[in-house]
Structures are given as C-alpha cells and as structure tokens.
Design a protein around this motif. Structure first.
Motif, PDB file in Angstrom:
ATOM      1  N   PRO A 167       0.836  -1.199   0.000  1.00 17.43           N
ATOM      2  CA  PRO A 167       0.000   0.000   0.000  1.00 17.43           C
ATOM      3  C   PRO A 167       0.870   1.247   0.000  1.00 17.43           C
ATOM      4  CG  PRO A 167       0.018  -1.039   2.161  1.00 17.43           C
ATOM      5  CD  PRO A 167       0.694  -1.993   1.240  1.00 17.43           C
ATOM      6  N   PRO A 168       0.349   2.362  -0.490  1.00 18.67           N
ATOM      7  CA  PRO A 168       1.136   3.599  -0.494  1.00 18.67           C
ATOM      8  C   PRO A 168       1.620   3.958   0.910  1.00 18.67           C
ATOM      9  CG  PRO A 168      -0.877   3.865  -1.783  1.00 18.67           C
ATOM     10  CD  PRO A 168      -1.002   2.553  -1.072  1.00 18.67           C
ATOM     11  N   VAL A 169       2.842   4.468   1.006  1.00 18.04           N
ATOM     12  CA  VAL A 169       3.361   4.880   2.307  1.00 18.04           C
ATOM     13  C   VAL A 169       2.597   6.115   2.774  1.00 18.04           C
ATOM     14  CG1 VAL A 169       5.637   3.902   1.882  1.00 18.04           C
ATOM     15  CG2 VAL A 169       5.195   6.297   1.310  1.00 18.04           C
ATOM     16  N   ARG A 170       2.401   6.213   4.074  1.00 19.79           N
ATOM     17  CA  ARG A 170       1.592   7.301   4.627  1.00 19.79           C
ATOM     18  C   ARG A 170       2.379   8.263   5.499  1.00 19.79           C
ATOM     19  NH1 ARG A 170      -1.861   7.437   0.859  1.00 19.79           N
ATOM     20  NH2 ARG A 170      -3.360   5.708   0.769  1.00 19.79           N
ATOM     21  N   SER A 171       3.632   7.927   5.815  1.00 14.68           N
ATOM     22  CA  SER A 171       4.436   8.801   6.656  1.00 14.68           C
ATOM     23  C   SER A 171       5.901   8.469   6.430  1.00 14.68           C
ATOM     24  CB  SER A 171       4.075   8.595   8.134  1.00 14.68           C
ATOM     25  OG  SER A 171       4.540   7.328   8.577  1.00 14.68           O
ATOM     26  N   PRO A 172       6.806   9.392   6.786  1.00 15.07           N
ATOM     27  CA  PRO A 172       8.231   9.063   6.692  1.00 15.07           C
ATOM     28  C   PRO A 172       8.600   7.850   7.535  1.00 15.07           C
ATOM     29  CG  PRO A 172       7.929  11.424   6.987  1.00 15.07           C
ATOM     30  CD  PRO A 172       6.583  10.795   7.174  1.00 15.07           C
ATOM     31  N   HIS A 173       7.957   7.679   8.693  1.00 12.83           N
ATOM     32  CA  HIS A 173       8.246   6.514   9.540  1.00 12.83           C
ATOM     33  C   HIS A 173       7.817   5.224   8.847  1.00 12.83           C
ATOM     34  CE1 HIS A 173       9.492   8.751  13.119  1.00 12.83           C
ATOM     35  NE2 HIS A 173       8.550   9.627  12.808  1.00 12.83           N
ATOM     36  N   ASP A 174       6.673   5.254   8.180  1.00  9.93           N
ATOM     37  CA  ASP A 174       6.211   4.087   7.424  1.00  9.93           C
ATOM     38  C   ASP A 174       7.191   3.761   6.302  1.00  9.93           C
ATOM     39  OD1 ASP A 174       4.661   2.065   6.266  1.00  9.93           O
ATOM     40  OD2 ASP A 174       3.356   3.484   5.214  1.00  9.93           O
ATOM     41  N   LEU A 175       7.596   4.782   5.571  1.00 15.28           N
ATOM     42  CA  LEU A 175       8.556   4.601   4.487  1.00 15.28           C
ATOM     43  C   LEU A 175       9.845   3.972   5.004  1.00 15.28           C
ATOM     44  CD1 LEU A 175       9.952   5.111   1.746  1.00 15.28           C
ATOM     45  CD2 LEU A 175      10.264   7.495   2.439  1.00 15.28           C
ATOM     46  N   TRP A 176      10.382   4.528   6.078  1.00 20.74           N
ATOM     47  CA  TRP A 176      11.674   4.073   6.578  1.00 20.74           C
ATOM     48  C   TRP A 176      11.585   2.680   7.179  1.00 20.74           C
ATOM     49  CZ3 TRP A 176      16.156   5.040   5.109  1.00 20.74           C
ATOM     50  CH2 TRP A 176      17.286   4.802   5.890  1.00 20.74           C
ATOM     51  N   SER A 177      10.497   2.399   7.855  1.00 23.08           N
ATOM     52  CA  SER A 177      10.320   1.060   8.417  1.00 23.08           C
ATOM     53  C   SER A 177      10.306   0.009   7.327  1.00 23.08           C
ATOM     54  CB  SER A 177       9.032   1.012   9.244  1.00 23.08           C
ATOM     55  OG  SER A 177       8.786  -0.300   9.701  1.00 23.08           O
ATOM     56  N   ARG A 178       9.588   0.277   6.264  1.00 23.14           N
ATOM     57  CA  ARG A 178       9.502  -0.687   5.175  1.00 23.14           C
ATOM     58  C   ARG A 178      10.792  -0.775   4.368  1.00 23.14           C
ATOM     59  NH1 ARG A 178       3.667   1.133   2.940  1.00 23.14           N
ATOM     60  NH2 ARG A 178       4.257  -0.124   1.135  1.00 23.14           N
ATOM     61  N   ALA A 179      11.561   0.317   4.352  1.00 27.62           N
ATOM     62  CA  ALA A 179      12.815   0.314   3.612  1.00 27.62           C
ATOM     63  C   ALA A 179      13.940  -0.398   4.361  1.00 27.62           C
ATOM     64  CB  ALA A 179      13.251   1.754   3.306  1.00 27.62           C
ATOM     65  N   THR A 180      13.840  -0.497   5.684  1.00 22.13           N
ATOM     66  CA  THR A 180      14.993  -0.969   6.452  1.00 22.13           C
ATOM     67  C   THR A 180      14.730  -2.132   7.396  1.00 22.13           C
ATOM     68  OG1 THR A 180      14.578   0.651   8.205  1.00 22.13           O
ATOM     69  CG2 THR A 180      16.039   1.326   6.407  1.00 22.13           C
ATOM     70  N   THR A 181      13.465  -2.508   7.576  1.00 20.01           N
ATOM     71  CA  THR A 181      13.205  -3.572   8.556  1.00 20.01           C
ATOM     72  C   THR A 181      12.420  -4.741   7.979  1.00 20.01           C
ATOM     73  OG1 THR A 181      11.174  -2.496   9.372  1.00 20.01           O
ATOM     74  CG2 THR A 181      13.254  -1.902  10.450  1.00 20.01           C
ATOM     75  N   GLU A 182      12.262  -4.798   6.661  1.00 15.98           N
ATOM     76  CA  GLU A 182      11.606  -5.955   6.061  1.00 15.98           C
ATOM     77  C   GLU A 182      12.484  -7.179   6.292  1.00 15.98           C
ATOM     78  OE1 GLU A 182       8.616  -6.323   4.526  1.00 15.98           O
ATOM     79  OE2 GLU A 182       8.182  -4.263   5.134  1.00 15.98           O
ATOM     80  N   ASP A 183      11.887  -8.228   6.837  1.00 14.78           N
ATOM     81  CA  ASP A 183      12.654  -9.433   7.138  1.00 14.78           C
ATOM     82  C   ASP A 183      12.589 -10.404   5.966  1.00 14.78           C
ATOM     83  OD1 ASP A 183      14.284 -11.071   8.546  1.00 14.78           O
ATOM     84  OD2 ASP A 183      12.936 -11.371  10.256  1.00 14.78           O
TER      85      ASP A 183
END
Length: 378
Positions: free
Chosen positions: A360-376
């Motif tokens: 889904p489209p990112v909704r915040s910088p925190h959402d963006l960064w979480s998905r960019a760096t913590t996907e397992d």
C-alpha cells in the motif's frame, strides 16, 4: 573530436585558476563516465573534469554525447543559484574540449565513505533536504514563470544519459541482461526478480513515469556517492544526468542509499544504524519544512504535494534498492559486508523494494523508513 584529457591538458585548463609557480596534475576518482584530475599549484587547487565520447567504464562500445558537459555545467549554475553553497563553484567551461574546471572540495569526503565508516557528519541530512526542496520546486511550474519554464525544458534534453537510467535502473535488473552483475550466492534472488511479474510491471510503469513526468530539473543521480561532506557543509556533485523529470526520483535515491547504509550497519550490529535513522528523518523533515516555507500562498495544496512526493519517493527508492543489488552498479555499503551478512542484506533490500513498490502507499516518513529498512526475509 575534443582532445582526451591528460596531465598536460588538465594543467593548461587549470592554469588561470592557480597561483604562480609549478603545478602538478593527479588523476582522481573512480566514476563510470568521466575523467577527473586534481591540479595543484601556487597554494591553490582545482578539479578538472572531462567527458570522453563514451561511457568510461565500458569504452567505445557505449558511445555518449559530450553535450553532458554543458548540461552538467548549466545544472550546477542553476542549482547553485537556487541552493547557494550546496554545489561546488563552477570556475570555467570549455565545450570545445568537453571539460570544466570546478572548485576543489579539499577537506570534504564522499558521504557514502563516511557512512560506511560509521562517521557522523553534522548538518548534512538537513542541508540535503533543503537542497531538494529548493532545486525541485525552484525549477517547477509552481514557482517559475511559464515561458521561462518552457525555455528551461529545451536546455535540458539529455537523451543519452536518460537512456542509461532507463536501461540500468528500470529494465535490466528484471531481465537476464548482460550488464547485470550478480553475486553467485544471490543468483536465486536475481532469478526471483526476473520471474516476478508484479515487480516487472511496476518497474515498467515507473519507467513510463520517468519518461513522461516533466516536473522539475532533477539531478538524476542523487545518491550518497554524489554528495561531498564536511561537518556542517554538504555539496552535491556530478549532475550530468540532469533533465526535466519526476521529483521523486531524486528524493527516492537519497532514501534508498540511506537505507543501504542502515541495513549494512544493522547487519554489522555496530549501533550506527540508529544514526542513519536520524539522517532520514532529518532529511525529510528539512525538506518538508522548506517546501512549506517557499510554497506560494495562493496554491494551498502543499500537504497534498508532500504526501504525493513521499509516495513517489518510496516507489523510486524501490527501483534503486533493486538495481544496486542485481544491476551493473553496486554499493560498497552492501558489497563490503562479510559473505553471510551481505547475502542477507541483499535479500532484505529486495524485500524492502517489494514492500515499497507493491504494498500500500506509504503514509508517513516513519512508514517509508520502516519498510525500507526492517523488512525481514525467511
């Protein structure tokens, strides 16, 4: 055909900008496109940059227009006006010799080098956020006179270098292209991308948008390797890929390359990843603040703009995450990791790309960064 840059030609081009006395020329840099010299003399030094009529890393087999010298020089001049002190000073341009003379940023380091080493540099992320806001909005129809904007577009037609991006970023990584460079251990990962119809479809859509969304004069290759830093001073170099394109391509490349740094330091477990997290938030916070500051009051949709830019940044970050893992040009952040950590980091980067591009489209910088760096990964 312009002369090939060698020591004697570099000395001749630099001479008017040096002090009296003997001068020396030293070839520096490991870029894929150009030949770069540092010339020193009389207590001064400058950079001389030459564009050969081909892709340097490949040779004559991949010819390139030398008009990229003019494009880079004009982009430096314009971006320097819009974001003072964020690019090196342009001292001279010699189009007949396909060369330019630039301020020597002696004392600065490549930001990627500092990130890999875990060295904190103050102020850089914020300055890059403001640079992006000023250069992107400042060359858009939002802030420019309509006639001036149309004339600007004619100056930055850059087909050869756009073709490189279109092939190496949006096309080759999802195919068995000869230009791809894949670690043996990551062969299965590369094959999974070739067989992923949804990723290929999304990348193809972004290729279309890259070609057709003429939003602003973008740098076109804005990553942590094209930013020189010293404490409190960041300078953007190498805008030869500049053209009128989608704003999110520049900001997305910054996000992706910071994500590579965060993933690498997470794998190393050295604690510096937390500092990189702050860089991302500082970058996006400064960008957003600057957008609101320079936004014209009679166009009250700045929050919509920022939301759309965030979504676009996430999608373009995804293509950068993929191409730096399986494409021609890798990043030392990941390639310098021990074997097991490197493979895991490669899988994590591609998992992040899938989340950003297909989720889904990112909704915040925190959402963006979480998905960019913590996907397992499994």
């Amino acid at each position: 055909m312009p002369e090939t840059l060698d020591d004697s030609l570099a000395l001749a081009l630099a001479a008017p900008h040096l002090g009296d006395g003997p001068a020396t020329a030293e070839e520096i840099g490991d870029g894929n496109l150009n030949v770069v010299y540092r010339v020193s003399g009389g207590g001064r030094s400058v950079i001389v940059k030459h564009a050969p009529p081909y892709l340097k890393v490949v040779g004559d087999a991949w010819p390139l227009s030398q008009d990229r010298v003019r494009i880079e020089a004009e982009a430096l001049a314009l971006h320097g006006e819009l974001a003072p002190d964020r690019v090196p000073a342009l001292l001279a341009v010699d189009l007949d010799r396909a060369a330019m003379v630039l301020e020597d940023l002696r004392g600065h380091q490549v930001w990627r080098t500092q990130l890999v080493a875990g060295v904190h540099v103050t102020g850089v992320a914020e300055q890059m956020g403001r640079y992006c806001a000023r250069t992107l909005l400042g060359t858009s129809d939002l802030l420019m006179d309509s006639a001036d904007r149309k004339r600007l577009a004619t100056r930055f037609v850059n087909p050869d270098l756009c073709a490189i991006t279109e092939e190496l970023v949006f096309t080759a990584p999802y195919t068995a292209a000869e230009s791809n460079r894949v670690d043996d251990a990551a062969a299965e990962l590369a094959a999974s991308l070739r067989g992923d119809a949804a990723m290929r479809r999304a990348a193809s859509q972004l290729l279309w948008e890259f070609r057709t969304r003429h939003e602003a004069l973008i740098h076109g290759d804005l990553h942590t390797g094209s930013i020189m830093v010293a404490d409190g001073d960041a300078r953007v170099i190498d805008p030869e890929f500049a053209f009128i394109g989608p704003m999110g391509y520049d900001t997305g490349n910054v996000v992706a390359n910071l994500a590579f740094s965060a993933i690498a330091h997470q794998e190393l477990g050295d604690g510096f990843a937390g500092q990189v997290d702050e860089y991302l938030m500082d970058f996006w916070g400064a960008l957003s603040e600057e957008v609101r500051l320079i936004w014209p009051e009679d166009h009250p949709w700045d929050e919509i703009f920022l939301s759309n830019l965030l979504e676009d940044s996430a999608r373009y970050a995804a293509t950068e995450l993929v191409r730096r893992i399986v494409g021609l040009a890798h990043v030392v952040d990941i390639d310098s990791l021990p074997d097991a950590s490197r493979l895991r980091a490669q899988h994590r980067a591609v998992a992040a790309a899938r989340s950003l591009l297909l989720g889904p489209p990112v909704r915040s910088p925190h959402d963006l960064w979480s998905r960019a760096t913590t996907e397992d990964v499994p």
